[in-house]
Design a protein around this motif. Structure first.
Motif, short mmCIF file in Angstrom:
data_model
loop_
_atom_site.label_atom_id
_atom_site.label_comp_id
_atom_site.label_asym_id
_atom_site.label_seq_id
_atom_site.Cartn_x
_atom_site.Cartn_y
_atom_site.Cartn_z
N PHE A 176 -7.54 2.54 -38.14
CA PHE A 176 -6.31 2.06 -38.48
C PHE A 176 -5.37 2.97 -38.17
N ALA A 177 -5.21 4.23 -38.34
CA ALA A 177 -4.28 5.21 -38.25
C ALA A 177 -3.71 5.05 -36.74
N GLY A 342 0.15 10.83 -52.77
CA GLY A 342 -0.91 11.84 -52.65
C GLY A 342 -1.30 12.22 -51.57
N LYS A 343 -1.64 11.32 -50.58
CA LYS A 343 -1.97 11.68 -49.31
C LYS A 343 -1.08 12.50 -48.60
N ALA A 344 0.09 12.38 -48.60
CA ALA A 344 1.28 12.83 -47.92
C ALA A 344 1.37 14.41 -48.41
N ILE A 345 1.54 14.30 -49.78
CA ILE A 345 1.51 15.88 -50.23
C ILE A 345 0.38 16.70 -50.22
N GLY A 346 -0.90 16.07 -50.33
CA GLY A 346 -1.92 16.70 -50.27
C GLY A 346 -2.02 17.42 -49.08
N ILE A 347 -1.86 16.49 -48.00
CA ILE A 347 -2.39 17.09 -46.60
C ILE A 347 -1.39 17.88 -46.16
N THR A 348 0.09 17.78 -46.43
CA THR A 348 1.26 18.26 -46.15
C THR A 348 1.14 19.93 -47.10
N VAL A 372 4.31 16.06 -41.64
CA VAL A 372 4.49 14.94 -42.37
C VAL A 372 4.23 13.77 -42.12
N GLY A 373 4.50 13.54 -40.78
CA GLY A 373 4.09 12.15 -40.24
C GLY A 373 2.86 11.97 -40.33
N VAL A 374 1.88 12.88 -39.66
CA VAL A 374 0.29 12.78 -39.55
C VAL A 374 0.03 12.44 -40.95
N ALA A 375 0.57 13.32 -41.92
CA ALA A 375 0.07 13.05 -43.45
C ALA A 375 0.31 11.72 -43.98
N LEU A 376 1.51 11.01 -43.41
CA LEU A 376 1.54 9.80 -44.01
C LEU A 376 0.54 8.50 -43.17
N SER A 414 2.56 3.21 -46.03
CA SER A 414 2.10 4.37 -45.48
C SER A 414 2.16 4.40 -43.82
N ALA A 415 1.67 3.24 -43.42
CA ALA A 415 1.95 3.10 -41.88
C ALA A 415 3.47 2.90 -41.68
N LEU A 416 4.28 2.17 -42.43
CA LEU A 416 5.62 2.08 -42.15
C LEU A 416 6.43 3.26 -42.24
#
Length: 454
Positions: A176-177, A342-348, A372-376, A414-416
């Motif tokens: 999907f990503a 959560g995903k954006a902050i957790g990965i970044t 940040v873009g990849v984390a989103l 998240s995709a947008l």
């Protein structure tokens, strides 16, 4: 440092007295570059994987949209009857619905391919170096832990069985990503694409571990021992170079059936079988793991995952109390916030901690906005998230309906957001892409991969 027994040793531009003590500067240490290019061979292999996953992701999106539309038309009963249609031998407890066959059977193929990919990366890929592996592994762990915590904090207010879905927002759907990347047509640098791919594969493995430990029914030890025996025989054959399909495929099916009977989720069989496959070839050619991955990935991306998405994404909004009630339910809101925030902050945040404590430096031309873009994009949790939702709340339950709405809404948001961030960086990415693919000497290998520091 004393040079004994070497009279008149030449040091620098003068001769030194043997009795003189002096210090020789240590050679400069190699700086770890986060999101460095890696090897050309690995870049080519990853590019091929990404192309297949992108096509699979587009098929997944199409299947999910068809299911969602169909489930909210006057013919929704036909969709649900199709999902519930049972087929299979009852004597072996395999008279399962089509939706269950998709979740338990077809996703075993998906996890088999993910297991092959992960083993190949850590045995023969660029991630065999611990310093390279640390970044995606840490990002995957952070990208799973924080969303789970956020979900639990929000869902705790609802009480009841809402907390059962704590693991729903922990997974990243790579197909999907990558489909999103293909649609927005960015020139995301290969290293970041590789990072996203590896992160998703690692958290797929962590997710299947969570499923095996927390979302399996009562354990039947005899069936589990039989499954492990079948996996061991499969591993013995592939390690000896015996690859006849009429031997391996029945063994894999037997292992899957016995894992299903054991009470552990049947998809675990795919990972166990994958981990027995050798990566390196005795003749120096492509290893069996790579050959099997090449053969089964199109089946996984082009058939198994889209069919599962078709049966899993068809939530009837009216059954969840309408769109307004579905979006405002505690379970739905917990999933959306966990996936997007959560995903954006957790990965970044995990990536920053790796940089902070290893003193690694960002590769030239990249910035934290890229991370940040990849984390989103990591917040696009679809395939495994939908599976965990079904396991947590029960197929067709109100909680499962809320979970599906949350996964779909959170993944879309998240995709947008990822598309917005990556679009801003698109011009910069295009310049990097042109430099990375330049081949001035026309030898078939981009010059950036030649004569570079190791």
């Amino acid at each position: 440092m004393s040079y004994e027994g070497v009279p008149g040793s030449l040091v620098g531009d003068r001769f030194a007295d043997p009795s003189e003590e002096f210090t020789v500067a240590a050679p400069p240490t190699k700086t770890l570059r986060m999101f460095g290019r890696g090897s050309w061979a690995e870049a080519r292999r990853v590019a091929e994987v990404l192309r297949m996953e992108t096509v699979g992701g587009i098929l997944l999106l199409i299947a999910a949209v068809i299911a969602l539309i169909w489930a909210n038309t006057p013919w929704s009963d036909v969709y649900h009857e199709l999902s519930a249609f049972r087929v299979g031998p009852a004597a072996w407890h395999l008279d399962l619905s089509l939706a269950t066959w998709a979740a338990d059977g077809l996703l075993a193929v998906f996890f088999f391919v993910a297991g092959l990919e992960l083993k190949r990366e850590f045995v023969a890929g660029d991630l065999r170096e611990p310093r390279r592996a640390a970044l995606p592994v840490a990002a995957a762990v952070g990208g799973m832990a924080l969303p789970a915590v956020i979900f639990a904090l929000i869902a705790a207010r609802a009480g009841g069985d809402a907390l059962a879905g704590w693991a729903i927002p922990t997974a990243t759907d790579i197909a999907f990503a990558l489909a999103v990347l293909g649609i927005i047509s960015t020139h995301l640098p290969a290293a970041l694409r590789t990072f996203l791919l590896t992160l998703a594969v690692v958290d797929d493995l962590l997710a299947i571990t969570v499923i095996a430990v927390f979302y399996s029914s009562s354990l039947h030890l005899l069936s589990l021992l039989g499954a492990l025996a079948a996996v061991a025989v499969f591993g013995f054959l592939v390690q000896r170079g015996i690859t006849r399909w009429w031997l391996l495929f029945p063994l894999a099916v037997v292992a899957w059936v016995l894992v299903h009977e054991s009470g552990i989720h049947a998809t675990v069989a795919g990972v166990l079988l994958a981990f027995t496959v050798p990566v390196r070839s005795r003749d120096g050619g492509h290893g069996l793991a790579e050959r099997l991955e090449h053969s089964w990935r199109p089946i996984s991306s082009g058939f198994a995952v889209p069919v599962f998405a078709f049966f899993a994404a068809g939530v009837t909004v009216a059954d969840a109390g309408g769109l307004g009630a579905g979006l405002t339910s505690t379970i739905t809101m917990a999933i959306i916030v966990a996936l997007v925030v959560g995903k954006a902050i957790g990965i970044t945040g995990s990536t920053y901690l790796v940089q902070r404590f290893t003193r690694a430096q960002m590769a030239e031309g990249l910035s934290w906005w890229d991370v940040v873009g990849v984390a989103l994009l990591g917040g696009i949790g679809f395939t495994v998230s939908l599976l965990i939702g079904e396991l947590a709340y029960g197929v067709g339950s109100a909680g499962d309906g809320y979970a599906k709405i949350g996964v779909l809404a959170g993944s879309l948001l998240s995709a947008l957001l990822a598309a917005a961030v990556l679009r801003v960086r698109n011009r910069h990415y295009r310049k990097l892409h042109e430099r990375e693919t330049a081949d001035v000497d026309n030898d078939g290998i981009p010059d950036v991969y030649q004569d570079r520091p190791s």
